[in-house]
Design a protein around this motif. Structure first.
Motif, PDB file in Angstrom:
ATOM      1  N   ARG A   1      33.637  34.237  34.683  1.00 14.81           N
ATOM      2  CA  ARG A   1      33.690  35.397  35.420  1.00 14.81           C
ATOM      3  C   ARG A   1      35.163  36.234  35.312  1.00 14.81           C
ATOM      4  O   ARG A   1      35.448  37.455  35.119  1.00 14.81           O
ATOM      5  CB  ARG A   1      33.542  35.296  36.868  1.00 14.81           C
ATOM      6  CG  ARG A   1      31.773  34.876  37.127  1.00 14.81           C
ATOM      7  CD  ARG A   1      31.792  34.810  38.510  1.00 14.81           C
ATOM      8  NE  ARG A   1      32.256  35.703  39.456  1.00 14.81           N
ATOM      9  CZ  ARG A   1      32.263  35.875  40.632  1.00 14.81           C
ATOM     10  NH1 ARG A   1      31.557  34.954  41.284  1.00 14.81           N
ATOM     11  NH2 ARG A   1      32.390  37.081  41.424  1.00 14.81           N
ATOM     12  N   ILE A   2      36.207  35.539  35.230  1.00 14.04           N
ATOM     13  CA  ILE A   2      37.624  35.705  34.975  1.00 14.04           C
ATOM     14  C   ILE A   2      37.605  36.638  33.681  1.00 14.04           C
ATOM     15  O   ILE A   2      38.236  37.573  33.464  1.00 14.04           O
ATOM     16  CB  ILE A   2      38.480  34.961  35.351  1.00 14.04           C
ATOM     17  CG1 ILE A   2      38.538  34.525  36.900  1.00 14.04           C
ATOM     18  CG2 ILE A   2      39.994  35.346  34.872  1.00 14.04           C
ATOM     19  CD1 ILE A   2      39.286  33.529  37.244  1.00 14.04           C
ATOM     20  N   LEU A   3      37.227  35.806  32.692  1.00 11.71           N
ATOM     21  CA  LEU A   3      37.320  36.149  31.380  1.00 11.71           C
ATOM     22  C   LEU A   3      36.542  37.615  31.044  1.00 11.71           C
ATOM     23  O   LEU A   3      37.089  38.351  30.582  1.00 11.71           O
ATOM     24  CB  LEU A   3      36.966  35.206  30.478  1.00 11.71           C
ATOM     25  CG  LEU A   3      37.095  35.088  28.898  1.00 11.71           C
ATOM     26  CD1 LEU A   3      38.484  35.252  28.543  1.00 11.71           C
ATOM     27  CD2 LEU A   3      35.950  34.235  28.143  1.00 11.71           C
ATOM     28  N   ALA A   4      35.457  37.757  31.567  1.00 13.16           N
ATOM     29  CA  ALA A   4      34.449  38.983  31.573  1.00 13.16           C
ATOM     30  C   ALA A   4      35.151  40.066  32.232  1.00 13.16           C
ATOM     31  O   ALA A   4      34.909  41.126  31.670  1.00 13.16           O
ATOM     32  CB  ALA A   4      33.202  38.438  31.803  1.00 13.16           C
ATOM     33  N   GLY A   5      35.802  39.614  33.290  1.00 17.16           N
ATOM     34  CA  GLY A   5      36.383  41.082  34.003  1.00 17.16           C
ATOM     35  C   GLY A   5      37.765  41.556  33.397  1.00 17.16           C
ATOM     36  O   GLY A   5      38.045  42.536  34.017  1.00 17.16           O
ATOM     37  N   ILE A   6      38.129  40.972  32.254  1.00 19.28           N
ATOM     38  CA  ILE A   6      39.574  41.207  31.756  1.00 19.28           C
ATOM     39  C   ILE A   6      39.036  41.602  30.286  1.00 19.28           C
ATOM     40  O   ILE A   6      39.172  40.758  29.400  1.00 19.28           O
ATOM     41  CB  ILE A   6      40.497  40.149  31.955  1.00 19.28           C
ATOM     42  CG1 ILE A   6      40.822  39.842  33.354  1.00 19.28           C
ATOM     43  CG2 ILE A   6      41.936  40.803  31.235  1.00 19.28           C
ATOM     44  CD1 ILE A   6      41.705  38.750  33.542  1.00 19.28           C
ATOM     45  N   PRO A   7      38.896  42.763  29.824  1.00 21.10           N
ATOM     46  CA  PRO A   7      38.287  43.199  28.537  1.00 21.10           C
ATOM     47  C   PRO A   7      39.413  43.150  27.531  1.00 21.10           C
ATOM     48  O   PRO A   7      38.975  43.256  26.205  1.00 21.10           O
ATOM     49  CB  PRO A   7      37.773  44.596  28.712  1.00 21.10           C
ATOM     50  CG  PRO A   7      38.605  45.104  29.771  1.00 21.10           C
ATOM     51  CD  PRO A   7      38.769  43.969  30.786  1.00 21.10           C
ATOM     52  N   ASP A   8      40.762  43.244  27.814  1.00 28.31           N
ATOM     53  CA  ASP A   8      41.628  42.903  26.687  1.00 28.31           C
ATOM     54  C   ASP A   8      41.549  42.129  26.037  1.00 28.31           C
ATOM     55  O   ASP A   8      41.580  40.916  26.358  1.00 28.31           O
ATOM     56  CB  ASP A   8      43.127  43.228  27.464  1.00 28.31           C
ATOM     57  CG  ASP A   8      44.186  43.522  26.541  1.00 28.31           C
ATOM     58  OD1 ASP A   8      44.083  42.988  25.416  1.00 28.31           O
ATOM     59  OD2 ASP A   8      45.325  44.266  26.901  1.00 28.31           O
TER      60      ASP A   8
END
Length: 317
Positions: A170-177
């Motif tokens: 969830r954290i990874l998907a929420g930070i697109p950079d």
């Protein structure tokens, strides 16, 4: 693929009791035949410019690069002032990373601790906002923040907030950079989270920018199911031991095949030495043999997914 080393077994001496200096470690590591050393924020006892410069000089004189910095920010602390201090400290460690490692170096980032009073939604929000807020500095410094699938920092009271893969994703998907943010993959930490390490890698391989390598061994007569907790995690159970890479529970043939197929030819840092320097040296020997077998002896640092992300950014410009 380049090989780094991290003195997991010496953290108490280097960080807590401070009976061993980072300069002692740099000198000792000469015998390992590795390309670089992963450093820890706790190795810097003052954090002064002079200390950082002296560490840089010692690394250069020993022939080492500094590709990775091990930082453990706590972005889920329920105290807002404490979270602000953690962000400020992480920013300073990022500056040290750039100073010692140069362009492309990675600075580890975590979500924070799994405080019982912090709901998942709130923790995801706080961690995501903190990391996203640091990305402009990462871009300015030309370094990469690498979130690790982690278990628990030595000074923490609670396990990693994002230990569960679902929360991590969830954290990874929420930070697109994908240029200044990626994943530091640790196969043994996937085991402590109660999941297959190779399967976890398959789910994040397109974001992996660095890797830590270690291995775990079960005490005779023990199974992972015996150690599994109610939430499915395993953690640092006494019956789950550190040891030489390639001789334990991780399926490194499968792990390396996934890395190679995805075009990962980057840094792999040995997280070992709990049972002494001889085991750390044996782990280095294993990775050198793996480099010859799986990576054709390459000592380049090329990560296809990361290079594509950087090219896509340039194309937009």
């Amino acid at each position: 693929m380049r090989i780094a080393a991290f003195p997991k077994g010496d953290l108490d001496q280097l960080v807590i009791r401070r009976t061993k200096t980072v300069f002692d470690w740099i000198e000792e590591a000469r015998a390992l035949g590795v390309d670089g050393l992963e450093l820890h924020t706790g190795f810097f006892w003052t954090g002064s410019d002079d200390e950082v410069d002296r560490v840089g000089t010692a690394l250069a004189e020993a022939g080492f690069e500094m590709p990775m910095m091990c930082a453990s920010p706590d972005f889920t602390n329920p105290d807002a002032d404490a979270r602000a201090r953690e962000i400020e400290a992480q920013a300073e460690f990022m500056r040290i990373t750039a100073r010692l490692g140069g362009p492309g170096a990675t600075c580890r980032v975590l979500s924070g601790q799994r405080y019982p009073q912090v709901a998942v939604e709130q923790g995801v929000q706080w961690a995501s906002e903190a990391i996203s807020g640091l990305l402009p500095l990462a871009a300015e410094l030309d370094i990469v923040l690498a979130i690790e699938n982690h278990y628990k920092a030595g000074t923490w009271n609670h396990p990693e907030f994002a230990q569960a893969p679902a929360v991590f994703h969830r954290i990874l998907a929420g930070i697109p950079d994908r240029v200044h943010f990626g994943v530091q993959y640790d196969p043994s930490n996937a085991i402590t989270a109660g999941v297959d390490s190779a399967e976890f890698l398959e789910g994040v391989i397109d974001r992996v920018v660095t890797m830590q390598a270690s291995d775990r061994f079960l005490e005779p007569g023990t199974t992972l199911d015996d150690l599994r907790q109610a939430d499915g995690t395993i953690g640092y159970a006494p019956a789950l031991k550190h040891g030489v890479i390639g001789r334990g529970l991780n399926d490194y043939d499968r792990i390396f095949s996934i890395l190679v197929e995805a075009g990962y030819d980057g840094w792999i840092s040995i997280e070992d030495g709990v049972n002494g320097l001889d085991e750390l040296r044996a782990s280095a020997d294993f990775l050198r043999a793996a480099r010859d077998r799986w990576f054709g002896g390459s000592t380049a640092v090329r990560v296809r997914a990361h290079e594509r992300a950087k090219q896509a950014r340039e194309d937009i410009r």
